[in-house]
Every structure is written in structure tokens, then in C-alpha cells.
Design an enzyme around this catalytic site. Structure first.
Site, short mmCIF file in Angstrom:
data_model
loop_
_atom_site.label_atom_id
_atom_site.label_comp_id
_atom_site.label_asym_id
_atom_site.label_seq_id
_atom_site.Cartn_x
_atom_site.Cartn_y
_atom_site.Cartn_z
N TYR A 791 35.64 8.10 -63.33
CA TYR A 791 34.23 8.50 -63.33
C TYR A 791 33.23 7.36 -63.16
O TYR A 791 32.16 7.56 -62.61
CB TYR A 791 33.91 9.28 -64.61
CG TYR A 791 34.66 10.59 -64.66
CD1 TYR A 791 34.27 11.67 -63.88
CD2 TYR A 791 35.79 10.74 -65.46
CE1 TYR A 791 34.95 12.87 -63.89
CE2 TYR A 791 36.49 11.94 -65.48
CZ TYR A 791 36.07 13.00 -64.70
OH TYR A 791 36.77 14.18 -64.71
N ILE A 792 33.55 6.17 -63.65
CA ILE A 792 32.64 5.03 -63.44
C ILE A 792 32.95 4.43 -62.08
O ILE A 792 34.10 4.10 -61.78
CB ILE A 792 32.82 3.98 -64.55
CG1 ILE A 792 32.41 4.55 -65.91
CG2 ILE A 792 32.02 2.72 -64.24
CD1 ILE A 792 32.69 3.62 -67.08
#
Length: 833
Positions: A791-792
Site C-alpha cells: 500500500y505504501i
């Protein structure tokens, strides 16, 4: 909560209008098994406070959202100033598309606008829910028709020839152009010709798949025992018995009643097909009860095999690996448009027992052996089709240029399709990750309008729209997954759109308690404070006659939600919010961060930021069974270093007895640390002596292996005994120290100055290890890897690495560095998400 929303807390009676009486459901609601009662998680709690970090992050999150809104407006303003020819054309746009709903004159006008954009969504009649499948794991060919991203002229920029900010030399560029090496680096992220058209490849060659070896029957003396007596089984049934018997050490599975029930049902079915079991006399034995089956002889056989394999000399292990690699070498790579690309999972999964995750209802079922007749091959028309194993043929051979898969088959447990794809570090996979994060970056431009719109729609007159707005609020604010409906035989996991009555508890004035099985059957439990209007909406959505088993969002599906979101930007779905919120939060934290100190402190700073993101995005995990033991071991290592410090200090006093009085640090400096006591010291000394013995024995065995491999004579046991004398001397030294209370100075030419340097080094090691211990404890219930990997945006990790001079190896393993090669090589420390 905005001022407007504060006023709405006591709004008119029209807000309390109940939903249309629910339609009668065609089937009774199954009594779902609730997750076990566990203590509310205390993720990220600080030592000096009982307030969870999540609550502390609420204000920080609000500030980040305000910053996001300002940035979104600024981005659109800058794009509006740009020449018209450079702007991306918006598909299906109306004149007022950019005008937020908050500026509309009335709710009625807003409802009409939404109804105009998506007519089906404005109907008050309850829509029949259909399962919305996540197509992430399907080949692109199956979703390409539904998703055709627009071409943007902005991407057609010149290919950069800079690495780490330095221009490449002219002669280097010329050499690269002259030499056509198959291993040359292909920087696809800088190639303007690689768009996202439908055709994924022109030529494709590969060697197919590797099948697991055929089953080797057990030795005649190894049998399944039934009611205490050995029984003979047909090879097919015996193989299934070995699936269970070989994993008796996995108590988490074999002691699970569901696992046992499913296994035994399949085992009995196979016994019927293969003629059943027979005793020593050849008489038929009916295997009716699982409790009478004794798999221990099978387990002991496989356990001995594992031990034997583990005990093989290193040279033998190396030889076996080399032989295996040689057999698999042709399958490891394919030629994709003339470029050599690594294949990911080219091995067909061997038969065994399905385990699943969490409380999966099919756990324990037999995964059947996959045959060539089940496998479809995808390959170029001009390429040689890999031969199927002798006596077999492929199910089908396709030339699907829109697909990124090389082979596929359907497994028998969930009837899901399995695909052989390219490896994570391949161009195709890298481009997929790149597009995913670029889509999240694109959301930056629209996030303010989306938030303004759903805030206004929370009071929409049309209940379907109100449900949708509430769902988007929960997905955006609390990172709930959208969720899909599940079949009766699928794990009972849910997301926002599939929340049931019993999953949500309301606690006035505005606290909502979520308690359900989330992704991978991990329990999701969270108490959150919500906007007053959201609380009021959930209260309405739960009104009678709704009860346990009924859906809260009964007028919303994941599909209709995503269709609505795509009106803001092409390809926007609910899951993009998780990527955006994780990446934007990390980006904001990095922008304001000033990481200083040692390497361990910098790594902890990164992990602290990552943990904030993980908590905001609800990336939780269950505490591992070995966490307590690991922390205890780490604590002992820190205490061991403190003991070493004390010994060094005693050596200093041995060299200069008056130092204790002269030293400005005082006599207390030379005392034993309060964490240590004599009992622990003696245990630690025993450990150090035993550790020394093991090192000597291991080195002796390794030296002998080397001698044997080189044809030299092996050393005799007497040599080992002589080497072990060092450990015996250490034991005697500790004995003398305990008796006298003094420690003789060690090392070559010891001085007080040299020993002071040793103390400094030990202090640094203690500090680093303490940071590691604190980090590990703080992260025990937080899945940092989920945030960091999925997700990052990986480019943000690269930014931290370059900005604070921390090697990227500290954050990304070799596999991840290969997977995110495009990120490592495409940004500098000034890049922003």
C-alpha cells in the site's frame, strides 16, 4: 467533524425515516460462528499512556486530510492554467463535473445529478445483490474489455538518461546502443512507447510447467493403523493417508475438528474408489471412524526422512540443489517480445491437504493431483509448443496476446483458476505495480471533491445514495475493504458492503464497534468515533425489522459503489483509497520528518511512520506464537551485553584499583546492573560455555567435510578434544571470577583507554538492540509488511533511504529490491507522492 455536521446532529424527523421493509429472503440465515472473544487490541500504546495510538492519530489524520484538500485544489488550478492541448480529456464529462456537490442549491438537485450520472443507483427499490469478484488475480485478458485506460499525452516525454542525478557519458550511451545484450537493463518506466494497450505481447516462448514427482509408496513395514492393526491401502488412498500422517506436528491443523472432518470425508471417498483397506490376511477392513485411525507410523517415517535430509553434508545438499536447478533451468525464464523474463510460479502445486486461512470451511479437503489434461498453455503462434509429459496431452493451447499468463488450470477445492505468471521483478509485473501507485497519485486531484460529495450525500433523500455515502465514508476514514458476498462454502469474511446486522454495535453518542472476520479470516475489531450523521445513518440502516444475518447496506453492492466512484476518475475503485491513504499519509510524515542519530534510530523512525500508516489502514495481524520467546531471547541478549560491560569495568579496576575513587562517574558506575543477579549470571555463563562448545564442534565438522571433499584425511576425535579445551578454560575462568569477585584484564596489551573504547562499543550495541526490542514489541500486532509492500508507494521508502542515508537493504529484501527495481532507480530524495 465539520460545523455543518455538528448542526446536523439533531436534524429533522425526515432523517429518521426507516428503510423500506426488507424483502423476504429466500433462505434462512446460517448461524455464523462468531470470532472468539479476545481482549481489545492495544496496538501502538505508549508506555506512559493507556490511550491507543489510533486515537492519538485522529488529530494528525485530520490535519493530513486538510492538507490533501488544499493540494487537490492547487493541482487542479495548475492544470487549468496549463495550455489546453496538454490537458487530459475527461471522458463523459459534463460542464459541472468539477463543481463539488456542496455548492449545489439543494439536496434534490444533487440527487437528480447523481441520478443522471448513474440512473440505476437512484432507484429506491432494493437491488438484488450479486457477487462482485476481485479480478486482481485474473489474467488481464479477462478484464481488458472492462478496463481501457485513457491514453495521456503527458506520458510521451523523452526517455531520461540519468542515474542518481548524474548524466550518462556520451561514450557509455553509444556503447549501450552498439551492444545488444540479452541481460541489458530495460528501464520500461522511462519508455514512452510502452502504453497500456490491449495487446500485451507479440511473441512469447516458454517451456511450460514443472510437475511434482509421482507418488512413491511407503515401505512395506510402514502402515496406517486402524483400531491398532496395520492395514494395506491402494497407492492412491495411501498417498492421501500420508498427506495427514506427514503433518502431525502441525497441531494447529490436525487438531482442528473441521480439518479432521473434511479430510476423513475425502479419505473415505477415495477408499471407496480404490477398493478400501485390507488387513494382513487380505480381508477387507471398513474404515468408519476417524478416531480409530493411527497415523503415527507414517509420521515417524516422514520425520526420519526429514531428519536424514537435514543431516546431509553441505556438499551433498549443494549437489542435490544443483541437480534440481539444472532440471528446472529451462522453465525459469521465457522470451517475451524477444526479452528474457523470469517466470514466477512455474511449478504445478503438488497434491496435499488444503489448509486455507482462518476458519475456512473447506480446510482439510484433499487437493487433487493436477494432470496435463487440465492445463491450458498460452504461447506465441510461431513458438514451439512445449511437449506434455509422455502419454498425456494439454487441455488446450491458446495464443492469447491480451493475457499475461503462460499456463492455467482449475483446482478442485474452490474451483478457482491458477495461473503461471511472470516473476515479481519482470517488466509486466513492475508495470502493474507502477500503474497501481500512479492511480493512487491520480486520486490526489479528486479526493477533496469526493469527500465533499459524500459528506453532503450522508443526508441524501434517496436512501440508496445515503447508504453509498456512508460506505464511502467508512472506506475512506477507517480503511475498511469494500467486501464481496460469499457463498455457503467460502470463508465467512466480510467487508464494508457486506456488513451484517451483528457486525456493527452502536454506542451513543457516536461510537461504532466493528467486530467481524476480515480478509484472510483475521478478526477485525475496532471501536471508532464517527461523524454524528454517519452514526445516525447506521442507526437507521439497523432499524427493525432487521436482525442478525441481515445486511446493513442492503441497497449497495461493491459493483455499484465502484461504478459511482469511476465517475470521478477512470479506474477508481474502493480499494484505491487504501493505497492512496497509506501512501499520502507516509508522504506527509516523511515530508515533516527529521531523522537523526544512529542507523538503528533512523530505521525505528521509518518503522514508526510505517506503523502509523498500518494502524490508520487497519493492517493488523495476530500475535505470533513465538513472539514471547523471541522477546525473552532478545532481552537475554541485552542483559548479556550488560554483563559484558560489567566485566570490562572490573578489568579496568584490575588495571587501576584507585579508578573507582578517582572516576567522576562515581563508584555506582562500577556496580552490577540492577537487571542482573547472581543466579542469572551463572545461567548465562553456562550458556556462553555451551555456545563456545557448539561453535568448536560445528567448525570441526565443517573442516572435516572440506578435507573429505578435497580427498584429504579426516582429523581424529583427539583434535576435537584439544579444541574443546578452550571452552573448558572459559568455564574455569568464570568459576574463579565468581569466587574472587575480580575479573582479570583480557586482550593484547590491555589499557584503561582501550577498555573505555570497548565500553563505548557495547553501549552502542545495547542501544541498537534496545531499539530493535522496542520496535519488535510495538509491531507485534501490526502488519508493517502489508503496508510497506502493498500500500505504501515503494518510491517513498526509496526517498527515506536516500534522504537519510540508510541503505535500501535495511527496508527491502533482495526479492523486494528486484520487485521494486523501477522504484529504486526512478526517484531521488526530493520526489513527492
Amino acid at each position: 467533524m465539520s460545523k455543518g455536521n455538528a448542526r446536523d446532529a439533531s436534524s429533522s424527523d425526515s432523517d429518521e425515516v426507516p428503510l423500506v421493509t426488507k424483502n423476504a429472503r429466500g433462505k434462512a440465515v446460517a448461524a455464523g460462528k462468531k470470532p472468539p472473544n479476545i481482549k481489545q487490541t492495544s496496538i501502538g500504546e505508549s508506555e506512559d499512556s493507556e490511550v491507543p495510538l489510533q486515537e492519538k492519530l485522529a488529530k494528525e489524520k485530520a490535519v493530513i486530510e486538510q492538507r490533501a484538500a488544499k493540494e487537490a485544489k492547487a493541482i487542479r488550478k495548475d492544470e487549468a492554467k496549463a495550455p489546453a492541448k496538454k490537458r487530459s480529456k475527461k471522458p463523459d464529462s459534463d460542464d459541472d463535473d468539477d463543481e463539488p456537490l456542496v455548492k449545489k442549491k439543494s439536496l434534490k438537485a444533487q440527487a437528480n445529478r447523481v441520478s443522471k450520472a448513474t440512473p440505476k443507483q437512484a432507484k429506491v427499490t432494493k437491488a438484488v445483490k450479486q457477487e462482485d469478484s476481485d479480478d486482481d488475480d485474473k489474467p488481464l485478458t479477462k478484464s481488458s474489455s472492462a478496463r481501457k485506460p485513457k491514453d495521456t499525452k503527458a506520458t510521451q516525454s523523452k526517455v531520461k538518461t540519468e542515474v542518481k542525478g548524474k548524466s550518462l557519458k556520451k561514450e557509455d550511451i553509444e556503447q549501450d546502443q552498439e551492444v545488444e545484450d540479452e541481460e541489458e537493463e530495460y528501464r520500461w518506466w522511462e519508455d514512452p512507447t510502452k502504453g497500456d494497450g490491449t495487446t500485451k505481447w507479440t511473441t512469447l516462448e516458454h517451456a511450460g510447467v514443472v510437475f511434482p514427482p509421482p507418488y512413491e509408496p511407503l515401505p512395506r513395514n510402514v502402515k496406517l493403523l486402524y483400531d491398532g492393526k496395520p492395514v494395506t491401502l491402494a497407492p492412491e488412498a495411501e498417498e492421501v493417508a500420508t498427506f495427514f500422517g506427514s503433518m502431525l506436528n502441525s497441531t494447529h491443523n490436525v487438531e482442528n475438528p473441521t480439518f479432521q472432518k473434511n479430510f476423513f470425508a475425502d479419505f473415505q471417498e477415495i477408499l471407496k474408489k480404490t477398493g478400501g483397506a485390507k488387513d494382513r490376511d487380505g480381508s477387507k477392513v471398513e474404515i468408519k471412524e476417524f478416531v480409530k485411525c493411527d497415523f503415527k507410523p507414517i509420521f515417524e517415517y516422514f520425520d526420519a526422512q526429514r531428519a536424514e535430509k537435514k543431516a546431509l553434508p553441505a556438499a551433498e545438499k549443494k549437489k542435490l540443489k544443483a541437480e534440481k536447478d539444472a532440471v528446472e533451468a529451462p522453465f525459469m525464464y521465457c522470451m517475451w517480445d524477444g526479452r528474457k523474463q523470469k517466470v514466477g510460479n512455474f511449478r504445478v502445486e503438488p497434491p496435499g491437504l488444503f489448509r486455507g486461512r482462518g476458519e475456512h470451511p473447506k480446510t482439510g479437503r484433499v487437493k487433487a493431483r493436477v494432470k496435463p489434461e487440465q492445463i491450458t498453455i498460452n504461447i506465441g503462434k510461431e513458438a514451439n509448443v512445449p511437449a506434455a509429459p509422455e502419454g498425456h496431452r494439454w487441455k488446450e493451447v491458446k495464443h492469447d496476446q491480451e493475457g499475461t499468463w503462460l499456463a492455467m488450470w482449475q483446482e478442485n477445492i474452490n474451483n478457482a483458476y491458477k495461473y503461471v505468471m511472470l516473476a515479481a521483478n519482470s517488466d509486466v509485473k513492475g508495470q502493474s505495480d507502477y500503474k497501481k501507485f500512479e492511480k493512487a497519485r491520480e486520486l490526489k486531484k479528486h479526493i477533496d471533491r469526493i469527500r465533499e460529495d459524500y459528506t453532503l450525500e450522508l443526508k441524501d433523500e434517496v436512501m440508496a445514495n445515503r447508504q453509498r455515502a456512508t460506505a464511502v465514508y467508512l472506506i475512506d476514514k477507517f480503511a475498511l475493504r469494500a467486501g464481496n458476498e460469499k457463498g455457503d462454502e467460502e470463508a465467512d469474511t466480510v467487508g464494508c458492503c457486506s456488513l451484517k446486522f451483528e457486525h456493527v454495535t452502536l454506542k451513543p453518542p457516536n461510537t461504532v464497534i466493528f467486530d467481524f472476520l476480515g480478509k484472510d479470516s483475521i478478526r477485525f475489531y475496532d471501536e471508532v468515533e464517527v461523524d454524528m450523521q454517519v452514526f445516525k445513518n447506521l442507526k437507521i440502516f439497523k432499524k427493525a425489522p432487521k436482525a442478525d444475518g441481515d445486511e446493513i447496506f442492503d441497497r449497495l453492492t461493491t459493483g455499484s459503489l465502484n461504478k459511482h466512484l469511476s465517475n470521478y476518475m477512470p479506474g477508481l475503485t474502493a480499494k484505491v483509497f487504501r493505497t492512496y491513504n497509506a501512501s499520502y499519509t507516509m508522504s506527509t510524515l516523511l515530508r515533516d520528518m527529521k531523522s537523526e542519530g544512529s542507523m538503528a534510530e533512523k530505521i525505528k523512525d521509518y518503522n514508526d511512520a510505517n506503523r502509523k500508516v498500518a494502524i490508520i489502514c487497519n493492517h493488523k495481524r495476530t500475535v505470533t506464537a513465538g513472539h514471547g520467546a523471541q522477546m525473552e531471547k532478545l532481552g537475554d541478549r541485552i542483559k548479556g551485553l550488560k554483563y559484558q560491560k560489567w566485566r570490562v569495568k572490573q578489568m579496568m579496576l584490575e588495571l587501576e584499583p584507585k579508578l573507582k575513587k578517582k572516576d567522576k562517574r562515581g563508584a555506582q558506575f562500577y556496580e552490577l546492573d540492577e537487571d542482573l543477579d547472581q543466579e542469572w549470571i551463572k545461567e548465562h555463563q553456562t550458556y556462553l560455555v555451551e555456545e563456545q562448545r557448539q561453535k568448536i564442534e560445528k567448525k570441526f565438522a565443517k573442516d572435516n567435510e572440506k578435507r573429505k571433499a578435497e580427498g584429504e584425511k579426516e582429523m581424529k576425535h583427539k583434535e576435537l578434544e584439544e579444541r574443546l579445551e578452550v571452552a573448558d578454560e572459559l568455564a574455569q575462568k568464570f568459576k574463579r571470577e565468581n569466587k574472587s569477585g575480580k575479573v582479570a584484564a583480557e586482550g593484547r596489551g590491555p589499557t584503561v583507554e582501550k577498555l573505555e573504547q570497548q565500553l563505548d562499543k557495547l553501549d552502542q550495541r545495547i542501544s541498537n538492540m534496545s531499539f530493535q526490542a522496542e520496535d519488535k514489541e510495538n509491531n507485534k500486532e501490526v502488519a508493517l509488511g502489508t503496508s510497506k509492500i502493498n500500500y505504501i508507494d515503494p518510491r517513498l521508502t526509496v526517498v527515506f533511504s536516500k534522504k537519510f542515508n540508510v541503505p535500501i537493504e535495511k527496508f527491502f529484501s533482495k526479492t523486494l529490491r528486484e520487485k521494486f527495481d523501477w522504484a529504486v532507480k526512478s526517484v531521488d530524495e526530493d520526489w513527492e507522492f
